[in-house]
Design a protein around this motif. Structure first.
Motif, PDB file in Angstrom:
ATOM      1  N   VAL A  36       0.907  -1.439  -0.216  1.00 32.64           N
ATOM      2  CA  VAL A  36       0.632  -0.064   0.296  1.00 32.64           C
ATOM      3  C   VAL A  36       0.980   1.461   0.191  1.00 32.64           C
ATOM      4  O   VAL A  36       1.706   0.872   0.992  1.00 32.64           O
ATOM      5  N   PRO A  37       0.555   2.188  -0.777  1.00 27.70           N
ATOM      6  CA  PRO A  37       1.097   3.622  -0.850  1.00 27.70           C
ATOM      7  C   PRO A  37       1.688   4.473   0.661  1.00 27.70           C
ATOM      8  O   PRO A  37       0.267   4.455   1.058  1.00 27.70           O
ATOM      9  N   LEU A  38       2.388   4.725   0.397  1.00 25.38           N
ATOM     10  CA  LEU A  38       3.052   5.582   1.866  1.00 25.38           C
ATOM     11  C   LEU A  38       2.534   7.274   1.540  1.00 25.38           C
ATOM     12  O   LEU A  38       4.190   7.487   0.248  1.00 25.38           O
ATOM     13  N   ILE A  39       2.071   8.250   1.836  1.00 26.25           N
ATOM     14  CA  ILE A  39       2.289   9.155   1.758  1.00 26.25           C
ATOM     15  C   ILE A  39       2.398  10.027   2.374  1.00 26.25           C
ATOM     16  O   ILE A  39       1.391   9.602   3.594  1.00 26.25           O
ATOM     17  N   VAL A  40       3.519  10.876   2.939  1.00 24.72           N
ATOM     18  CA  VAL A  40       3.580  11.884   3.052  1.00 24.72           C
ATOM     19  C   VAL A  40       3.972  13.657   2.907  1.00 24.72           C
ATOM     20  O   VAL A  40       3.840  13.851   1.703  1.00 24.72           O
ATOM     21  N   VAL A  41       2.639  13.761   3.496  1.00 21.95           N
ATOM     22  CA  VAL A  41       2.672  15.482   3.140  1.00 21.95           C
ATOM     23  C   VAL A  41       3.131  16.207   4.403  1.00 21.95           C
ATOM     24  O   VAL A  41       2.422  16.462   5.451  1.00 21.95           O
ATOM     25  N   VAL A  42       4.167  16.972   3.864  1.00 15.77           N
ATOM     26  CA  VAL A  42       4.803  17.922   5.197  1.00 15.77           C
ATOM     27  C   VAL A  42       5.183  19.561   3.616  1.00 15.77           C
ATOM     28  O   VAL A  42       5.777  19.402   2.761  1.00 15.77           O
ATOM     29  N   GLU A  43       5.297  20.591   4.379  1.00 17.72           N
ATOM     30  CA  GLU A  43       5.840  21.429   4.139  1.00 17.72           C
ATOM     31  C   GLU A  43       7.785  21.814   4.354  1.00 17.72           C
ATOM     32  O   GLU A  43       7.764  20.915   4.966  1.00 17.72           O
ATOM     33  N   SER A  44       8.330  22.571   3.849  1.00 17.00           N
ATOM     34  CA  SER A  44       9.566  22.281   3.229  1.00 17.00           C
ATOM     35  C   SER A  44      10.277  23.292   5.011  1.00 17.00           C
ATOM     36  O   SER A  44      11.775  22.688   5.413  1.00 17.00           O
ATOM     37  N   LEU A  45       9.379  23.797   6.208  1.00 15.68           N
ATOM     38  CA  LEU A  45       9.883  23.777   6.890  1.00 15.68           C
ATOM     39  C   LEU A  45      10.137  22.755   7.819  1.00 15.68           C
ATOM     40  O   LEU A  45      11.030  23.226   9.172  1.00 15.68           O
ATOM     41  N   LYS A  46       9.811  21.455   7.705  1.00 12.04           N
ATOM     42  CA  LYS A  46      10.556  20.890   8.825  1.00 12.04           C
ATOM     43  C   LYS A  46      11.232  19.688   8.660  1.00 12.04           C
ATOM     44  O   LYS A  46      11.602  19.066   8.982  1.00 12.04           O
ATOM     45  N   PHE A  47      11.666  20.646   7.038  1.00 10.86           N
ATOM     46  CA  PHE A  47      12.962  19.694   6.350  1.00 10.86           C
ATOM     47  C   PHE A  47      14.286  20.441   7.765  1.00 10.86           C
ATOM     48  O   PHE A  47      14.365  21.791   8.080  1.00 10.86           O
TER      49      PHE A  47
END
Length: 223
Positions: A212-223
């Protein structure tokens, strides 16, 4: 690991707003003294959420803006803090809006999506897909020990999005009915791995085992 209500991006925006307000209360005769006290304030905030990259990055972004400007007075420093905080908050909102636009395109009619904890960004993606008329349902884990999943389920129900709330231990049982897993993250590390709410690892392993595909949605502020 993280487990805060509302999602890391909401918390980082709140941090920026709090620093903006507290900066006005700093008493300093020189810019050096102001920066020292602002740094101390920032370290206190970071210590409250050490696993959240967005919190540290929010603090560092504001501090860097003030340092680079070489302000002549504490009053100028306060103005710079306010401008930096406002810009960071606006960038975060714009980023989540773009993510929701892209993420909704990954959802198709008939999908069953599993999510974990309470990610503001994930909620925005799901809400966007629903507004576009897509028919799907969501399975949400309770997300113990703080039960953030109940907040997610309540929010989805308020938007008339079909949702099922499950205990965390039922992940493997329901995974055979899941088309996509979508979660947020507190931080993205240099090697591409993520830091997120406890329970995210077994979900990822169950998804992998079931293809099952795992999609992580985040903004660049979290890098």
């Amino acid at each position: 690991m993280g487990g805060q209500r509302g999602g890391a991006c909401i918390i980082s925006r709140a941090v920026a707003e709090a620093i903006k307000l507290k900066a006005r209360e700093i008493e300093a005769e020189t810019t050096i003294e102001f920066l020292e006290r602002l740094r101390a304030l920032g370290e206190e905030v970071i210590a409250l959420e050490p696993s959240m990259a967005s919190v540290r990055n929010a603090v560092e972004t504001i501090l860097s803006r003030v340092k680079k400007a070489e302000a002549a007075t504490p009053e100028e420093c306060i103005k710079l803090v306010s401008e930096a905080a406002d810009e960071l908050i606006e960038r975060s909102r714009n980023a989540v809006e773009k993510i929701s636009e892209y993420g909704s395109g990954l959802i198709i009619d008939g999908d069953t999506i599993l999510t974990h904890s309470c990610s503001h960004t994930v909620l925005k993606v799901l809400e966007r897909a629903h507004e576009e008329g897509k028919k799907f349902r969501v399975i949400v884990t309770e997300s113990r020990p703080l039960l953030e999943g109940r907040e997610t389920a309540s929010e989805l129900l308020s938007k008339s999005i079909p949702v099922t709330l499950i205990v965390d231990a039922a992940i493997c049982t329901v995974m055979r009915d899941v088309d996509k897993v979508m979660i947020g993250a507190d931080a993205i590390l240099a090697d591409g791995s993520i830091v997120n709410k406890v329970g995210s690892l077994p979900i990822a392993l169950a998804a992998y085992a079931s293809n099952v595909p795992l999609i992580v949605v985040v903004e660049s502020l979290k890098f």
